[in-house]
Design a protein around this motif. Structure first.
Motif, mmCIF file in Angstrom:
data_model
loop_
_atom_site.group_PDB
_atom_site.id
_atom_site.type_symbol
_atom_site.label_atom_id
_atom_site.label_comp_id
_atom_site.label_asym_id
_atom_site.label_seq_id
_atom_site.Cartn_x
_atom_site.Cartn_y
_atom_site.Cartn_z
ATOM 1 N N SER A 258 0.830 -1.204 0.000
ATOM 2 C CA SER A 258 0.000 0.000 0.000
ATOM 3 C C SER A 258 0.865 1.256 0.000
ATOM 4 O O SER A 258 2.053 1.222 0.319
ATOM 5 C CB SER A 258 -0.914 0.008 1.225
ATOM 6 N N LEU A 402 -8.252 -0.485 -1.542
ATOM 7 C CA LEU A 402 -7.828 -0.467 -0.148
ATOM 8 C C LEU A 402 -8.189 -1.776 0.550
ATOM 9 O O LEU A 402 -7.364 -2.383 1.236
ATOM 10 C CB LEU A 402 -8.476 0.704 0.588
ATOM 11 N N SER A 405 -6.083 -4.772 -0.699
ATOM 12 C CA SER A 405 -4.721 -4.764 -0.169
ATOM 13 C C SER A 405 -4.706 -5.099 1.310
ATOM 14 O O SER A 405 -3.757 -5.699 1.812
ATOM 15 C CB SER A 405 -4.070 -3.391 -0.401
#
Length: 699
Positions: A258, A402, A405
């Motif tokens: 990330s 998001l 991940s």
């Protein structure tokens, strides 16, 4: 006890009880008078006879047993040298003491004092362990569920060096004689735990032996499905089957790969962000010596890791460190590489002392940005948390990326053969107990099937939860809430945990716009960007009574748990990104139920309105709750300085310990019995950064 209804006392029973009480009072008075005399005068034959009579009618009088210990040691020490050398003479003193204990046990098989005293005497030596075993056999025939006798048996077996394998066979014989012998089942689990832990030949690997145990206990539960003894042993077997032999890293934040965008704190001229490690069981030893933190080409050996919600042994599920980008490196055009690894993780151990010895690592990048500030002269608006202030999520926010991940990391420590055996044995058990429930209405059978289904799904899908299995488990728990009202709250809590796991998996697996729309919503007001993220995870109005699946929610910045049935928020302390939290309209009964808030240093907006704080004179849930922090918060010495002798705030030390370390700018607490004008003034004084209180702007 054990489901047997209490019978009302008859006049004859009441009369006998009154006579017994009078006898006890008389003997107790004589005994205490002797006990208060000088030591060398109190251990007379007459005094010991009175003591023996008192113990026989009241074996639970611990002072009388302690007196006998003193008298016994005095008798041995006062013997002449010739008497001390006479083993038969010493044995006669010991035998007399054991005779007194036997008389007491015949009156009450489960007297703590009698069994402890017998163990103390026998440990002195000069006693026949063979005689003790024969006596135990007599007692266990009269009361097979006497756990005191089983504990004493383990003590004698240790003295005689009787092998655990031989004692295991004894439990087999006792169970075959009576399937309902709960204590024999329990002793069997104790013995097997030792054998499995020591990896004794024939018991390791455990697959073959546990398979035989499943068949053994199945004979018991199919013979009498309503007897709980075998069912409890089956639950222990299931735990032995599914549990891992070592702690593992279950999840963490930031996600691997990330790119964090961290705002700069202009006042402090720095940028900080949390790194969270979440384990599958409480561990200790997380430090810079066991965890390596590397940025660019530097290894940081001064990183401090802090436990979140520690138990009394210093272990915690979640650990956090707040990394800092120094002001001289604050460059919005630059990204910083960070790697977290565990090359020296052997120092991280579970509560049982087992080390985490499988290495792992994850990496991510960090960049900085300017923190959005209100224009000069513009005050920060109040953020409303009601339905009309949310709108459909904008997929351009990249929430899907998001979430994906956040769930990429897996830590599979299972050997293929072991994993295959587990899934096969659990599948077989599911089939067997589905058949049983087709002809027997058995409450604990339904609970066992629910646990088997959850375990099986975890075996075949990892962190996922098959929708059909989830629905079947929820249906079983719903039926149990109706069938077994006395344990309604337990089933309700289990229901909540399964529901939350199902939601977490929906977000994890699909991550589609359709799935996000149900639980993730976007704030309409742009002012929320100054306080929290653009989206809110809304788990409101789900009748939740307990919080779970925390390891899947470390990414959450804004959380709505309103209009549920929560009595505790245990676990929320791990959500270190949380800046906005709505707990309104729940059943939180005390300030101590809010204890996890102490760890949420990023929290800015909190709504705990319309709960039951202060409605209960004594918060009994505080002591029944499973949280290791339930009754651990000590008096904060800083409170005395804060109160400065003001009697009006001296009884607010509990809320001071919860809110004192927070930097809230918005708080709603109305609708709680503890809230009055005096408490509002206390909050205003305690929280200088507070801008909004109960919907009103502070000046």
């Amino acid at each position: 006890m054990h489901g047997r209804p209490r019978k009302s006392a008859t006049p004859v029973d009441e009369n006998a009880s009154a006579l017994k009480a009078a006898k006890i009072r008389s003997l107790q008075s004589q005994f205490l008078q002797n006990h208060h005399n000088k030591m060398y005068k109190s251990y007379t034959k007459e005094a010991l006879e009175i003591n023996a009579k008192l113990i026989e009618v009241n074996p639970e009088f611990m002072t009388a047993w302690n007196y006998r210990k003193l008298a016994f040691e005095h008798s041995l020490s006062s013997q002449s040298e010739a008497e001390k050398g006479d083993s038969d003479h010493i044995k006669s003193i010991i035998d007399e003491e054991l005779r007194v204990v036997e008389n007491a046990l015949r009156k009450n098989f489960k007297s703590y004092g009698a069994w402890h005293h017998r163990k103390w005497v026998v440990s002195k030596g000069n006693s026949s362990t063979e005689r003790e075993l024969r006596l135990l056999n007599l007692f266990q025939k009269q009361d097979t569920r006497n756990f005191h006798a089983w504990n004493y048996r383990r003590f004698i077996a240790g003295m005689k060096s009787i092998s655990e394998e031989k004692e295991l066979q004894f439990t087999t014989d006792m169970i075959n004689d009576n399937f309902s012998n709960y204590s024999a089942w329990h002793n069997r689990s104790v013995l097997l735990s030792h054998l499995l832990e020591k990896k004794v030949e024939g018991y390791f690997p455990k697959e073959t032996f546990l398979t035989e145990e499943y068949e053994f206990v199945r004979n018991a539960v199919f013979t009498d499905p309503d007897d709980q003894s075998g069912w409890f042993y089956h639950l222990w077997l299931l735990d032995q089957t599914i549990k891992l032999d070592m702690p593992i890293l279950a999840s963490f934040w930031p996600p691997p790969g990330s790119d964090l965008n961290v705002p700069i704190d202009l006042d402090a001229n720095k940028a900080t962000f949390p790194v969270i490690l979440y384990f599958n069981e409480p561990v200790e030893g997380v430090s810079s010596q066991t965890i390596t933190v590397q940025t660019e080409y530097d290894i940081h050996d001064n990183i401090t890791w802090s436990p979140l919600s520690t138990n009394k042994f210093g272990c915690a599920l979640a650990w956090v460190t707040h990394m800092r980008i120094p002001h001289e490196e604050l460059d919005s055009s630059k990204t910083y590489q960070v790697k977290i690894s565990s090359e020296h993780s052997q120092g991280i151990t579970s509560l049982s002392g087992v080390s985490l010895n499988r290495p792992w690592s994850f990496a991510f990048t960090v960049s900085v940005c300017q923190h959005l500030q209100p224009a000069e002269g513009q005050s920060l608006g109040r953020l409303s948390l009601t339905d009309e202030n949310f709108c459909t999520i904008d997929t351009n926010l990249n929430m899907t990326a998001l979430l994906k991940s956040a769930f990429q990391f897996t830590n599979d420590d299972e050997q293929p053969t072991s994993s295959k055996w587990k899934s096969e044995i659990i599948a077989s058990e599911i089939s067997q107990y589905r058949e049983l429930l087709s002809w027997a209405e058995c409450k604990i059978g339904k609970l066992t099937l629910a646990r088997l289904l959850v375990a099986y799904d975890a075996m075949i899908t990892g962190t996922q939860f098959t929708p059909s299995i989830a629905e079947e488990v929820l249906q079983l728990l719903t039926e149990l809430m109706k069938l077994d009202p006395p344990h309604y709250q337990y089933y309700k809590d289990e229901y909540s945990l399964i529901l939350l796991k199902q939601i977490a998996v929906i977000l994890q697996v699909t991550s589609s716009k359709e799935s996000l729309l149900k639980y993730c919503w976007q704030y309409k007001e742009s002012t929320s960007l100054n306080i929290t993220g653009p989206t809110c995870l809304r788990l409101n109005s789900l009748s939740l009574s307990r919080i779970g699946s925390i390891e899947q929610l470390l990414w959450v910045q804004s959380l709505d748990l309103s209009h549920n049935q929560l009595h505790s928020i245990e676990g929320l302390e791990a959500l270190q990104l949380l800046s906005c939290l709505n707990l309104s309209h729940n059943k939180l009964g005390s300030f101590m139920a809010l204890d996890p808030l102490r760890f949420l240093k990023s929290l800015r907006i909190l709504d705990i309105s319309h709960n039951e704080i202060g409605a209960h004179t004594v918060d009994t849930k505080r002591y029944l709750c499973s949280s290791p922090l339930s009754h651990k918060v000590a008096f904060d010495k800083n409170f005395e300085e804060f109160a400065n002798g003001d009697a009006k705030v001296m009884d607010f030390w509990e809320p001071f310990s919860i809110f004192g370390g927070l930097n809230l700018i918005q708080l709603d607490i109305m609708g709680n019995a503890a809230v009055d004008e005096r408490f509002v003034l206390f909050l205003v004084k305690l929280l200088p950064a507070l801008k909004w209180l109960n919907g009103e702007e502070l000046h």
